[in-house]
Design a protein around this motif. Sequence first.
Motif, PDB file in Angstrom:
ATOM      1  N   ASP A 104       6.858  -1.138   3.362  1.00 21.96           N
ATOM      2  CA  ASP A 104       5.691  -0.369   3.811  1.00 21.96           C
ATOM      3  C   ASP A 104       6.094   1.056   4.188  1.00 21.96           C
ATOM      4  OD1 ASP A 104       3.649  -2.158   3.375  1.00 21.96           O
ATOM      5  OD2 ASP A 104       3.729  -3.006   5.390  1.00 21.96           O
ATOM      6  N   TYR A 108       4.406   4.216   2.399  1.00 24.17           N
ATOM      7  CA  TYR A 108       3.724   5.240   3.181  1.00 24.17           C
ATOM      8  C   TYR A 108       4.359   6.613   2.933  1.00 24.17           C
ATOM      9  CZ  TYR A 108       1.747   7.576   7.293  1.00 24.17           C
ATOM     10  OH  TYR A 108       1.095   8.439   8.137  1.00 24.17           O
ATOM     11  N   LYS A 112       2.543   9.855   1.271  1.00 23.34           N
ATOM     12  CA  LYS A 112       2.477  11.145   1.956  1.00 23.34           C
ATOM     13  C   LYS A 112       3.076  12.263   1.102  1.00 23.34           C
ATOM     14  CE  LYS A 112       3.556  11.460   6.236  1.00 23.34           C
ATOM     15  NZ  LYS A 112       2.804  11.895   7.390  1.00 23.34           N
ATOM     16  N   LYS A 130      -4.911   9.645   3.093  1.00 25.46           N
ATOM     17  CA  LYS A 130      -3.936   8.655   3.567  1.00 25.46           C
ATOM     18  C   LYS A 130      -4.605   7.383   4.085  1.00 25.46           C
ATOM     19  CE  LYS A 130      -2.154  11.323   6.606  1.00 25.46           C
ATOM     20  NZ  LYS A 130      -1.368  11.834   7.733  1.00 25.46           N
ATOM     21  N   ILE A 134      -2.936   3.565   4.988  1.00 25.81           N
ATOM     22  CA  ILE A 134      -2.829   3.286   6.425  1.00 25.81           C
ATOM     23  C   ILE A 134      -3.619   2.031   6.781  1.00 25.81           C
ATOM     24  CG2 ILE A 134      -3.499   4.137   8.711  1.00 25.81           C
ATOM     25  CD1 ILE A 134      -2.778   6.972   7.669  1.00 25.81           C
TER      26      ILE A 134
END
Length: 144
Positions: A104, A108, A112, A130, A134
């Motif tokens: 994860d 992530y 980004k 995002k 999230i």
Amino acid sequence: MAEYPQDVVQRFHGTPDQVDAGLVGEPPRTWESVVIEDTAQEDAYLPALERLGYRLVLREPWWHGHRMLLSPAEDVNLHVWPQGAPEPIRHRLFRDWLRAHPHDRERYAATKRRLARDNAHRPRDYSLAKNDVIDEIYARIFAA
């Protein structure tokens, strides 16, 4: 690839009691959260932060009274919520989850990086884009 002894390969995790016992003296003031009753009362905290060079860049009363300030070097985003707001708890849960779940964390980070590249001149779009990743990570956090 080189082989390493087990005591090098095996990462040690201290218990909370061990971490607490390792502290020498009193914890630094910077380790504590500053308790703010109402972020709308900006005159109670903004002047002190501005004297340190911070600049208010976001005021989001609809998001639990959130404020965000930027450091003089623009390398620190300081988020401010009133006492009792749920977001600081959610942020710490998210941080701790990413520290413990490399898949994860990388997903992530990759999201980004991609969004920053694609939305460099549109911070609002970057921030909103995002949300899907999230939300997926939060779903795993709260299901665990």
